[in-house]
Design an enzyme around this catalytic site. Structure first.
Site, PDB file in Angstrom:
ATOM      1  CB  CYS A   1      45.454  41.690  38.964  1.00  0.00           C
ATOM      2  SG  CYS A   1      46.624  41.404  37.632  1.00  0.00           S
TER       3      CYS A   1
ATOM      4  CG  HIS B   1      42.962  42.245  34.465  1.00  0.00           C
ATOM      5  ND1 HIS B   1      43.532  43.266  33.738  1.00  0.00           N
ATOM      6  CD2 HIS B   1      43.948  41.739  35.255  1.00  0.00           C
ATOM      7  CE1 HIS B   1      44.809  43.376  34.075  1.00  0.00           C
ATOM      8  NE2 HIS B   1      45.088  42.467  34.998  1.00  0.00           N
TER       9      HIS B   1
END
Ligand code: A2P
Length: 355
Positions: free
Chosen positions: A132, A261
């Site tokens: 990710c 994130h």
């Protein structure tokens, strides 16, 4: 009528699997039959797809007969064990785990960056979805790389707990609620004790409390002092960008955020890229949204990225410490662009160009 595909989701009950299902619905992927697979614990459970109930089956070697595309997000061991069976059954696997990413016979694909690599699926019948943190970084780097080539990247990540899965989301919730109870109870308010659990609480997802804390520890530590997560950013970036000479140093940190994130990225280019040029290049790059007006308090935020598929880039500025350097801040929803959406985009590429 255009072709419909039989799709299996392995890990359908998990944080990423659930989002894969929603993304298939949202993007109106041409699904004929859908199969939901998980562990024995979930066998018989009912999930929905486009308003229809679908019963979850146990993931097994014979789960993939007649399946065209198998989306895997059930952990690395399950990918190692079952992806080859799925491929032997004739399915093309899009695997979200790290199990196959560095296999030279498995392409590692971010559709905005290296769509041509999908063709490599023919070797093993498996396509890997990158980590990710790597996905959102390379989406932002690609247009800059094409303009000025990249020599070195120094990145620090601020990663949401959802990347660890369902149990970590629950753990942050429970720790935050336990903290709120203690504060409301009054007796501990204002004391140091109110802010930690001092061993009363059993941590399951992480070795330490995650609420109101930052853990510079994601995945296991390796001999070179980096974590496995940090080395994924090094190796996967080189593979996706098809440039083994890019130097990368990463520090990956888990923060008490549920989704999205964030990353502080510092890049040294071979030639100068002004912040204005970077904004222009990023402004027309696929999958990117420039959010960069600091004087109005406008910059990418985890809460703004949550639920959307764009990679947000802002705080773009010249690195004052070196020539040809830029600093910026990159945020994306780790469960969507960082996992589920990227996997479904790979499947879309596959059916559009190859199947
Ligand atoms: P289950 O819900 O039945 O445990 P997350 O990353 O959010 O924790 O999700 C992990 C996913 O992987 C879940 O769908 C989980 O199913 C699935 N999974 C975990 N272990 C196995 C296993 N041994 N066989 C099949 N699926 C598994």
């Amino acid at each position: 009528m255009s072709r419909q595909f039989s799709v299996a989701v392995a890990g359908a009950t998990g944080a990423v699997g659930q989002t894969m299902i929603r993304v298939l619905e949202e993007r109106d992927f041409p699904v004929g039959e859908i199969r939901f697979l998980a562990s024995e614990r979930s066998e018989g459970k009912e999930l929905t797809f486009k308003g229809r109930k679908v019963v979850v089956r146990k993931l097994d070697h014979d789960s993939f007969e007649g399946v065209d595309i198998a989306l895997f997000s059930a952990g690395g061991q399950r990918s190692l064990d079952y992806a080859p069976s799925a491929a032997r059954s004739g399915a093309v696997v899009v695997d979200n785990s790290s199990a196959w990413r560095m296999d030279p016979d498995v392409p590692l694909v971010v559709p905005e960056v290296n769509p041509h690599a999908v063709a490599g699926y023919r070797k093993k019948g498996i396509i890997a979805n990158p980590n990710c943190s790597t996905i959102q970084m390379v989406v932002a780097l690609k247009p800059l790389y094409d303009y000025a080539r990249i020599k070195r990247i120094v990145v620090s990540t601020y990663q949401a707990v959802s990347g660890t899965g369902q149990k970590a989301i629950k753990e942050l919730e429970e720790e935050a609620l336990a903290w709120a109870d203690r504060i409301r109870g009054g007796e501990k308010a204002g004391t140091d004790e109110a802010y930690g659990y001092a061993g009363e609480y059993e941590y399951r997802a992480y070795p330490h409390q995650i609420a109101f804390n930052c853990l510079p520890h994601i995945d296991v530590f390796l001999d070179n002092g980096y974590t496995k997560e940090e080395m994924k950013m090094v190796n996967e970036t080189r593979k996706i960008m098809e440039d083994p000479d890019i130097q990368v140093s990463a520090t990956a940190v888990r923060v008490p955020v549920f989704f999205s994130h964030s990353e502080a990225v510092n890049v040294a280019f071979e030639k100068d890229v002004t912040p204005e040029k970077a904004r222009e290049l990023l402004g027309r790059a696929p999958g990117v949204r420039v959010v960069d007006d600091p004087s109005a308090n406008v910059y990418p935020l985890a809460l703004d990225a949550e639920g959307q598929d764009h990679t947000l880039v802002g705080r773009i500025r010249k690195d004052i410490s070196q020539p040809n350097g830029l600093d910026f801040w990159v945020v994306a929803d780790n469960i969507r662009k960082g996992a589920a959406t990227n996997a479904v985009q790979i499947a879309e590429l596959l059916i559009r160009e190859y199947l």
